[in-house]
Design an enzyme around this catalytic site. Structure first.
Site, PDB file in Angstrom:
ATOM      1  N   LYS A   1      19.872 -23.058  16.041  1.00  0.00           N
ATOM      2  CA  LYS A   1      18.544 -23.312  16.365  1.00  0.00           C
ATOM      3  C   LYS A   1      17.819 -23.342  14.700  1.00  0.00           C
ATOM      4  CE  LYS A   1      17.987 -19.761  18.501  1.00  0.00           C
ATOM      5  NZ  LYS A   1      19.070 -19.102  18.835  1.00  0.00           N
TER       6      LYS A   1
ATOM      7  N   ARG B   1      11.465 -16.662  24.780  1.00  0.00           N
ATOM      8  CA  ARG B   1      12.764 -16.239  25.177  1.00  0.00           C
ATOM      9  C   ARG B   1      12.866 -15.619  26.398  1.00  0.00           C
ATOM     10  NH1 ARG B   1      15.451 -15.433  19.570  1.00  0.00           N
ATOM     11  NH2 ARG B   1      17.374 -14.862  19.945  1.00  0.00           N
TER      12      ARG B   1
ATOM     13  N   ARG C   1      28.908 -16.324  10.332  1.00  0.00           N
ATOM     14  CA  ARG C   1      27.706 -16.526   9.533  1.00  0.00           C
ATOM     15  C   ARG C   1      27.522 -15.730   8.124  1.00  0.00           C
ATOM     16  NH1 ARG C   1      23.007 -17.420  13.539  1.00  0.00           N
ATOM     17  NH2 ARG C   1      23.375 -15.324  14.201  1.00  0.00           N
TER      18      ARG C   1
ATOM     19  N   ARG D   1      24.733 -10.508   8.920  1.00  0.00           N
ATOM     20  CA  ARG D   1      23.587  -9.633   9.715  1.00  0.00           C
ATOM     21  C   ARG D   1      24.213  -8.536  10.499  1.00  0.00           C
ATOM     22  NH1 ARG D   1      20.354 -14.360  13.071  1.00  0.00           N
ATOM     23  NH2 ARG D   1      20.626 -13.009  14.633  1.00  0.00           N
TER      24      ARG D   1
ATOM     25  N   ARG E   1      24.123  -9.935  23.198  1.00  0.00           N
ATOM     26  CA  ARG E   1      23.142 -11.127  22.964  1.00  0.00           C
ATOM     27  C   ARG E   1      23.351 -12.498  23.890  1.00  0.00           C
ATOM     28  NH1 ARG E   1      23.807 -11.681  16.901  1.00  0.00           N
ATOM     29  NH2 ARG E   1      22.877 -13.660  16.677  1.00  0.00           N
TER      30      ARG E   1
HETATM   31  N1  LIG Z   1      11.374 -14.291  21.295  1.00  0.00           N
HETATM   32  C1  LIG Z   1      11.786 -12.896  21.248  1.00  0.00           C
HETATM   33  N2  LIG Z   1      11.919 -12.011  21.991  1.00  0.00           N
HETATM   34  C2  LIG Z   1      12.407 -11.022  21.857  1.00  0.00           C
HETATM   35  N3  LIG Z   1      13.234 -10.598  21.006  1.00  0.00           N
HETATM   36  C3  LIG Z   1      13.181 -11.422  19.717  1.00  0.00           C
HETATM   37  C4  LIG Z   1      12.670 -12.785  19.904  1.00  0.00           C
HETATM   38  N4  LIG Z   1      12.955 -13.474  18.712  1.00  0.00           N
HETATM   39  C5  LIG Z   1      13.767 -12.633  18.211  1.00  0.00           C
HETATM   40  N5  LIG Z   1      13.944 -11.550  18.920  1.00  0.00           N
HETATM   41  C6  LIG Z   1      14.891 -10.221  18.176  1.00  0.00           C
HETATM   42  O1  LIG Z   1      15.392 -10.857  17.078  1.00  0.00           O
HETATM   43  C7  LIG Z   1      16.843 -10.865  17.115  1.00  0.00           C
HETATM   44  C8  LIG Z   1      17.345 -11.964  16.094  1.00  0.00           C
HETATM   45  O2  LIG Z   1      16.935 -13.055  16.620  1.00  0.00           O
HETATM   46  P1  LIG Z   1      17.490 -14.450  16.187  1.00  0.00           P
HETATM   47  O3  LIG Z   1      17.402 -14.470  14.609  1.00  0.00           O
HETATM   48  O4  LIG Z   1      16.605 -15.691  16.963  1.00  0.00           O
HETATM   49  O5  LIG Z   1      18.872 -14.580  16.784  1.00  0.00           O
HETATM   50  P2  LIG Z   1      19.702 -15.473  17.698  1.00  0.00           P
HETATM   51  O6  LIG Z   1      20.911 -15.700  16.829  1.00  0.00           O
HETATM   52  O7  LIG Z   1      20.415 -14.276  18.635  1.00  0.00           O
HETATM   53  O8  LIG Z   1      19.167 -16.585  18.151  1.00  0.00           O
HETATM   54  C9  LIG Z   1      17.225 -11.088  18.486  1.00  0.00           C
HETATM   55  O9  LIG Z   1      18.542 -10.532  19.110  1.00  0.00           O
HETATM   56  C10 LIG Z   1      16.027 -10.187  19.167  1.00  0.00           C
HETATM   57  O10 LIG Z   1      16.314  -8.652  19.258  1.00  0.00           O
END
Ligand SMILES: Nc1ncnc2c1ncn2[C@@H]1O[C@H](COP(=O)(O)OP(=O)(O)O)[C@@H](O)[C@H]1O
Length: 286
Positions: A66, A143, A177, A221, A232
């Site tokens: 994404k 989300r 990553r 990360r 996740r």
């Molecule tokens: N819209 C959201 N609602 C709730 N938690 C979020 C949201 N966006 C990010 N997070 C938190 O930040 C973490 C990392 O998000 P992100 O970098 O988008 O990871 P991913 O690779 O899982 O898409 C998520 O696992 C969650 O804990």
């Protein structure tokens, strides 16, 4: 989250409403129309996508890309890339009032509360508004159905791109990553060669290696471990998968199966978005 008062929640949501509706309502910039709405107006996107009237969302499982594709499109269209995962990590790094709580949630692969995410997003929009930003590509928000409803209550999203990839490949990508602590660049050390299965073709992705100056500054990360990535993915299926249906039922969802790495996927994505000619014109003008 208990630490965030109901009042703060309401004020942040109303701020989101103000920011987003002011971006939509500006007279000099008529609302952007997605080419994927039931009655598409293909001309708008080709006339001047640099007008900033892009209000898009990127959905997809952890590790699908994404951030990579949303940020490339943002560069092309001249709109900000707003990734709630980045906002969460910035908050974590700032050692602010929520950082301890956030680190426990993120490192278990759980979702941060809707309340706190909306608050972080509102702050980010406020900062952007002060810099004259308009339009956006949201990455990682909404989300949950509740987040989608909050967003729908404050603005019209034109298009939702749902990036898709096999789960075994997603896991390999997350484990490969790496991020450069100096330039913030995202790289991937995994060399993926997944065989075809269940009638679906195999998929290959070359590693996305960093330039030599980043090599010694790479970090992983803290939530990119096998156990946390699996959690996740589980949470995505439980909480975020319904968001796809939310937008599908509104005729806004563009499904995009990634055919491979960036060299194969980027041109196909531009084609699906009807932007391939646009990129050529941009490069010619550069
Ligand atoms: N819209 C959201 N609602 C709730 N938690 C979020 C949201 N966006 C990010 N997070 C938190 O930040 C973490 C990392 O998000 P992100 O970098 O988008 O990871 P991913 O690779 O899982 O898409 C998520 O696992 C969650 O804990």
């Amino acid at each position: 989250m208990a630490a965030v008062s109901r009042l703060a929640k309401l004020s942040s949501i109303s701020y989101l409403r103000r920011c987003l509706s002011s971006a939509v309502a500006s007279e000099s910039n008529p609302p952007y129309t997605s080419p994927f709405l039931p009655k598409p107006d293909y001309n708008l996107i080709h006339k001047d996508p640099k007008n900033g009237h892009v209000q898009w969302v990127f959905l997809g499982c952890p590790g699908v890309g994404k951030g990579t594709y949303a940020s490339r499109l943002c560069n092309l269209l001249g709109v900000p890339h707003i990734a709630t995962g980045d906002l969460v990590r910035e908050e974590l790094a700032s050692s602010g009032p929520f950082s301890q709580q956030l680190s426990e949630i993120v490192n278990q692969g759980k979702l941060v509360s809707d309340e706190l995410i909306v608050s972080l997003l509102s702050k980010r929009l406020q900062a952007g508004e002060a810099k004259g930003e308009s339009g956006f590509i949201l990455d990682g928000f909404p989300r949950t159905i509740n987040q989608a409803e909050i967003l729908e209550g404050v603005t019209d999203i034109d298009l939702v791109v749902n990036l898709k990839l096999r789960e075994d490949v997603l896991l390999e990508k997350c484990l490969g990553r790496r991020i450069c602590s100096e330039c913030g660049g995202n790289f991937n050390l995994a060399s993926i060669n997944a065989k075809g299965e269940n009638g679906n073709p195999g998929i290959s992705m070359a590693p996305l290696l960093p330039p030599p100056q980043c090599m010694s500054k790479l970090f992983t990360r803290s939530d990119d471990t096998e156990t946390v990535v699996k959690e996740r993915l589980h949470i995505y299926n439980e909480k975020s998968r319904p968001v796809e249906e939310f937008y599908r039922s509104r005729g806004k969802l563009l499904e995009f199966d990634l055919p491979g790495g960036i060299p194969e996927s980027w041109p196909k994505l531009l084609e699906a978005l009807n932007l391939n000619d646009y990129e050529e014109k941009q490069s010619a003008a550069a």
